[in-house]
Design a protein around this motif. Sequence first.
Motif, PDB file in Angstrom:
ATOM      1  N   THR A  23       1.030  -1.254   0.247  1.00 52.27           N
ATOM      2  CA  THR A  23      -0.319   0.069   0.112  1.00 52.27           C
ATOM      3  C   THR A  23       0.609   1.169  -0.001  1.00 52.27           C
ATOM      4  N   ALA A  24       2.083   0.669   0.740  1.00 51.63           N
ATOM      5  CA  ALA A  24       2.755   2.868   0.859  1.00 51.63           C
ATOM      6  C   ALA A  24       3.157   3.063   0.362  1.00 51.63           C
ATOM      7  N   ASP A  63       3.051  -9.429  -4.781  1.00 57.68           N
ATOM      8  CA  ASP A  63       2.163  -7.931  -5.406  1.00 57.68           C
ATOM      9  C   ASP A  63       2.528  -6.868  -4.723  1.00 57.68           C
ATOM     10  N   ILE A  64       4.223  -6.680  -4.625  1.00 56.27           N
ATOM     11  CA  ILE A  64       3.319  -5.440  -3.966  1.00 56.27           C
ATOM     12  C   ILE A  64       3.963  -4.384  -4.737  1.00 56.27           C
ATOM     13  N   PRO A 411      -6.635  -0.024   1.507  1.00 52.78           N
ATOM     14  CA  PRO A 411      -5.775   0.784   0.517  1.00 52.78           C
ATOM     15  C   PRO A 411      -4.932   1.823   1.121  1.00 52.78           C
ATOM     16  N   VAL A 412      -5.581   2.061   2.668  1.00 54.01           N
ATOM     17  CA  VAL A 412      -4.445   3.282   2.559  1.00 54.01           C
ATOM     18  C   VAL A 412      -3.651   2.421   4.168  1.00 54.01           C
ATOM     19  N   TYR A 413      -1.812   3.045   3.922  1.00 55.67           N
ATOM     20  CA  TYR A 413      -1.127   3.139   4.737  1.00 55.67           C
ATOM     21  C   TYR A 413      -1.552   4.089   5.921  1.00 55.67           C
ATOM     22  N   ASP A 419       0.991  -0.003   9.685  1.00 50.89           N
ATOM     23  CA  ASP A 419       0.170  -0.501   8.837  1.00 50.89           C
ATOM     24  C   ASP A 419      -0.718  -0.431   8.440  1.00 50.89           C
ATOM     25  N   VAL A 420      -1.399  -1.264   7.796  1.00 52.05           N
ATOM     26  CA  VAL A 420      -2.968  -0.676   7.777  1.00 52.05           C
ATOM     27  C   VAL A 420      -3.583  -0.570   8.807  1.00 52.05           C
ATOM     28  N   ARG A 421      -4.244   0.248   8.822  1.00 52.02           N
ATOM     29  CA  ARG A 421      -5.713  -0.009  10.324  1.00 52.02           C
ATOM     30  C   ARG A 421      -6.832  -0.372   9.869  1.00 52.02           C
TER      31      ARG A 421
END
Length: 473
Positions: A23-24, A63-64, A411-413, A419-421
């Motif tokens: 994500t980031a 899939d980074i 979809p948001v870091y 981490d992702v929330r």
Amino acid sequence: MAETYADLIAAEDVLLFVNAAVTATGQREFRSQAYEQRLSLSFLHEYVRVNYRSVYASSLALDINDHNAARIVEQLLRTAGDAGAEQKRAEGRLIAARLAMLPPQRVYRLFRTLRAAKVNNRRTRAILRDWLAARPDLGHDAVKYRSGLKTAARHAHLPFGEGEFGKGEFGDFLFRPGRRVRYDHGSLEAYRRAHFEQSAVYELPFTVAEGFAAKHGIAREAFLERIAPRMTRLERLRTQAAGTRTELSVMPLTRLALYVLSLERAERLRRRAELTGALRAAALRAAGPYAGTWGRVAAVLDDSYSSSGSGVKRRRPLAVALGCHFLLEALAGSYRAHWTSGSADPLLVRPWGPTPLGTRILDALEHSPERLVIVSDGWDNAPPGLAGEVLRVWRTRLDPGRSTSIVHVNPVYDADGFDVRRLAPSVPTAGIRDAEDLAALVEIAQFAEGRTGLPELQAYLDRRTERFLQGAS
């Protein structure tokens, strides 16, 4: 027991990094600044590389996103001395396969970074040389990515003479541009002629031709019309408003969703059939052989105000949700969508209002789906915390046998949390950047439930690595 606990902690560390790498991108998000993203990412890369180097390298097979893939390659090459001979060979294969997938401009940027860091070991030079040797048209690169190719050639001391990298004219073009009055390679010759001949402009890559068109005073509309055959899909998309035609039928799902969201409401309504058809076709391509195999599926999709993203990632979270909607529709046998705004028309969604995730999750679970997929940044605020409580009660009281599979993709870091929330400890969460990766991310999310340790995760990574390398060979 101690070893098992240590394995669980290690698996959590690795999954935390994978979520970030998906994500980031080090860019500003809705709730965090770019410098916070960069600091958080830097720590995670260093921590995982030092403590789990083999897993760190294996992440290249997942899939980074391209930003983190390039960063992993850079870190592995910077610290080559920390790996043994066998590990270096395994890393080399992964690096070569991943570089072949990256956009060329990002690879050239990576080479510049390595040169600035004075990373010039034998493995780095070999990887650089092999990547350049595999380029389909080095003359095209010499014109379009001239600065990057010059940097790479200097850094690796490449022999741009008679041999592996073509005739000596490549070296003359890059380092002695006034030496020749004519080039044999078509792209090099077109670049030379374009300085004084307008027709040659249309033989160049679009980004290079733009500068020459301005120099010759060519009208923008006329230029775009004639250069269109040499433009990439992304270039056509970026110049859509200027009169070029975008080929929706070949666009990837998330990119297509971003394009749809960029259109005014009136145009979306006018082109409803075209846009909906293109989104469904892209979703079917992404679903592949899994189309129609997921049974009864429900989705909770976040179109709240925070899905507007940031100035550098405009509407990205909402585009991922829209792409996931059409992909889940393709994957499911039967499908119900629940947007946080209450919208019943996915084509007209816009970032608006609060995030009543808990209420929408209740709506989705009412029909007892086989799968529930939640696409959200994890900020549940109407009322706060209701989503987590609903999921806790569902898991512990109403569905302890897990007849409904629940997964949250984010979809948001979250830079502060590294981490992702997450919504609830009982529900696995995976980071997502492109809707096309949903099926693979649902697969890896099983490891985020805390019931499997590092050996199982390592076995999964080994399988993904094997398939990745087979596909690259």
